[in-house]
Structure formats: C-alpha cells, structure tokens
Design an enzyme around this catalytic site. Sequence first.
Site, mmCIF file in Angstrom:
data_model
loop_
_atom_site.group_PDB
_atom_site.id
_atom_site.type_symbol
_atom_site.label_atom_id
_atom_site.label_comp_id
_atom_site.label_asym_id
_atom_site.label_seq_id
_atom_site.Cartn_x
_atom_site.Cartn_y
_atom_site.Cartn_z
ATOM 1 N N CYS A 74 -4.135 -2.497 -11.260
ATOM 2 C CA CYS A 74 -4.325 -3.914 -11.135
ATOM 3 C C CYS A 74 -3.484 -4.992 -10.374
ATOM 4 C CB CYS A 74 -4.212 -4.860 -12.288
ATOM 5 S SG CYS A 74 -5.809 -4.873 -13.161
ATOM 6 N N HIS B 167 -0.070 -0.174 -15.344
ATOM 7 C CA HIS B 167 -0.387 -1.631 -15.145
ATOM 8 C C HIS B 167 0.246 -2.250 -13.657
ATOM 9 C CE1 HIS B 167 -2.867 -1.563 -18.886
ATOM 10 N NE2 HIS B 167 -1.736 -2.049 -19.300
#
Length: 498
Positions: free
Chosen positions: A369, A326
């Site tokens: 991301c 992430h």
Amino acid sequence: MDFNTRLISIESELTQEDLESLKFLCLDLVSSKKLLAIRSNLDLFKELQKNSLLDEDQYELLAELLYIIGQHSLLKHLGTDKWTMQNTLKRKRTVSLYRRMLFELYENISSEDLKTILFILNIPKKYEENKTFLEVLYYLEKNDQLSEDKLDVLEKAVAKVSPDLLRKIKDYSRIRDKEIQEARLQCEDEYDDKTPLSIEAQEVPSEDAEIVQHISETANEKDLMDENTENSMAELSLTEQPEMYSMNRKYRGYCLIINNKEFMKSDARVGTEKDAEFLTNVFTWLGMDVEIRNELSTQEIQDCLTEFSKKDHTERDCFVCCILSHGKSRAVLGTDSEIIPISEIIAYFSPKNCTTLAGKPKLFFIQACQGTISQGAHTIEQDAVSSVEERKVAITIPDDADVLVGMSTVDGYYSFRDTQKGTWYIQALCENLTKMVPKGEDILSILTKVNKDVSEKEYLKNGKTNLKQMPQPSYTFRKKLVFPKPPTPFTPPGPQTK
C-alpha cells in the site's frame, strides 16, 4: 529459406491455444467442418493453401492472423512486423471486423466472467464444462443466436460482467453501420458513372443535386484518405524500429523476491505466499535465477539489497526485485514495521553502486500500500498499517537510466489482497507475463495490460461502495525490453491462478 520452411518455423512457435484462435478467426473463410478436423497449425496452413488463401506470393492473411492473436515476433518470418501490419490493416483486411471483435472479447474475458456468462446464457451442461469463450461463441453461432447483425443475446450476457466489453460490441455495431452506409454510397456512385448522360447534362432537382455532390465529395475524400494511408505506410517502412535491450548473455539474471507476511505491529499479510509462489514460477520460467527471502526486517532488507548489488552481473541480462510487504507513502516496511524508502531500494543498483548492471534493465515490482485512503472488507485486506507514525519520504526515479518501478497502486491509496488467491496486482502481473511474453510483447505493453486488468477489478463494501485500485509503472528505459520466449509453455502453480 523457402516458403514451406518458413511456415514450419512459424508452426514450431505456435501453441495449441494459438491453433484454436486461428481456427476461430478463419471460420468465415474455411468450412467449419474442415476446421473442426484440423489438429495442428501445420494442417491449418495446408488447408489455407488448398483454399488458395496462402502461398509464397500471397501470405497477407497469415500475417494478419498472427498479428490479431498477438504473435508479433513471428511476423519477421513473413518479412513484416507489428507496426507495418498495424497500418496495413487500416486499409485492407481479410478477417471480418465482426470476428475480430469476438476475438477481442475472448482475449479480455476472465474465467470468473465466463462462469457468469455461461449461467446467463443458460447453455446446456454438456457444453459448459471446461469450455473456452471461443467455444461458447461457436456454440451461439451454430445455434443461430449470434451473427454479424444478431448481437442482442451476447450483449445481454456481456453487459452483466463488463461495461468495457459491452462497449467493444457497441463500437463494432457503430463501425459496421458506418461501413454499410459507405458501401451504399459507393454503389450509388458507381451506378451514376454508368448512366448514359453525365451529371452535368441532366436536369435534377436541387435536393438530388446536393445528394450527388455529397456522394462525389465522399468518394474524393476516400481517395485522399487512401493516398495518405499509402504515404504513411511508405514513411513507416523507412522509420527505424525501436532499439531493444540485449537479452542474449550467458544468464538471464537474478530475481530477488522479498516476502514479508508477519509483522511486529500490524496484521499478517495472509495470502502473500500465493504471490511468492506465482512470481517464483513465472520468473524461473523466464530463465531467471530466483531467490526468495522471507520475513526480513528493515535492516535485513538493506543487507539483502547490499548482497545482491555486490554480486557480479557481468554475464547477466537484467535484474528483477519483487517486494511483497506492508507499505507507506513512497516506502515499504520491514517485519519490524520500520520503513525503507523505495528510492533507497533502487539506489542500491545504480551504476555507482552496482557497476556490472550499468546500462542493463533493472525492474522493481512493489506490492505494498502507498496510503490509507480506502478500506477493504471480508477476505479483502489492505497491505498498509496505521499504527506506525506517518513519515514523509521522497521518492524519485534515479537520474540513471534503465530502471522500471512497477507499483501496485498510486501514491496515497490501498493495494488489495485476496487472502485465498493473493494480491490483485501480482496475480495480474504474473498472468500477463505468461500470456504476452510468448507473443513477443515488450514489458511496457504488458504493464499497460496489467493496469487495465487491475483497474477493472472492484470489491463491494456493504453492497454499495466500489473499492478500486490503479497500478502505476514508472520508468527511465532507453530501449524496449522483450523477454525471450521460453522453450516450454508456462505451467500454472495451482488452480488459483487460472
């Protein structure tokens, strides 16, 4: 080295896929019956020799074919290179513009696009199974549904899957119409030259005189363009080719893969195991010593980076680090949902902190991301979280040279992951490495193709919104980086990677 020995050297570097590509490109030059009987690249060379298309003093066609299929590293056997061929083909070519256009379509058609096209074209079942797009094109030509001036069937099918590919067909039609017009003008010019009276001696209507003047000006412009092209070619041959990083040490280098799936404060990254598997297979195939570390907290990531920065890289060509996790703006997360700035990751391998990698290429591929602007749906998820407090972290490529950072998305945006197949970015990266490294392409050219492939993907949210993604490479390379061609073809790890 005699010519036949050079041909054998070229043949030894070509694959079966290359053979099918070469045969397709030669369909206008050699009878299709003879091409269908050919089973090896050497047999194709012999057939070209029989047709007076290839010999020691005439190997321009072979150089053109190798250039078109992307086997640029093999051009050296013919005493030329990619840049020279690029300019040569602007003024002289043997393979038709039409066949080159079809081959470009083939190179850019995905397996999913091909399935859609087969459905639209309503091709008989026996021709469908396990067919490549080249075979589909051959079928259409054989059945008189496709030719230089008969493109409507192909346009209709391609329009359903890719506006970019449809544009290639439209561009071809436009260029072809222009060439036909230029050829017509040239014929008129030659006819005028053969008339018994000079233009000046004839009485012609003013309107016709303007046409004659236009034809003359067009011919003069063409002569000037040819002269300029020849001058450019002369200058090009004297230009020093880009220097390349040395890739011939005892070992290729380490490839570190940090793969985080489970997190304390956010959802699991389902599908990341597909990326890790594909990366492991690809970089092992490229000759690197791959080490994968799973489920690392932020502190463990830092400890791992310290470990690899302290290794002796003296006998190694390069270093690769892939991080699957992430992320936040300019940072990635450990499994404890704490962040580590990307600039900090890179700094572990600066010349100051890792002297044995000084002057060598260091590549970082970050699948995470970089923001929360978009949102996925269904089995498409985002590698980002919103439960962690937003922190501004500056990222800069270090002043030290020889660093490349491949980001899966631009700052501020989501990066999409298919729970069954893996992330858009890593899958495109791996697929293009396996296709383009054997062709001698440098890493920046490969990443440009990755950008194109990922940018063309889209996911429909609620049947309306197109969710898109744009990767972003940044680099301070001083030379070209070309991975040596592996001795064996790449074997995909599973059906999900095409």
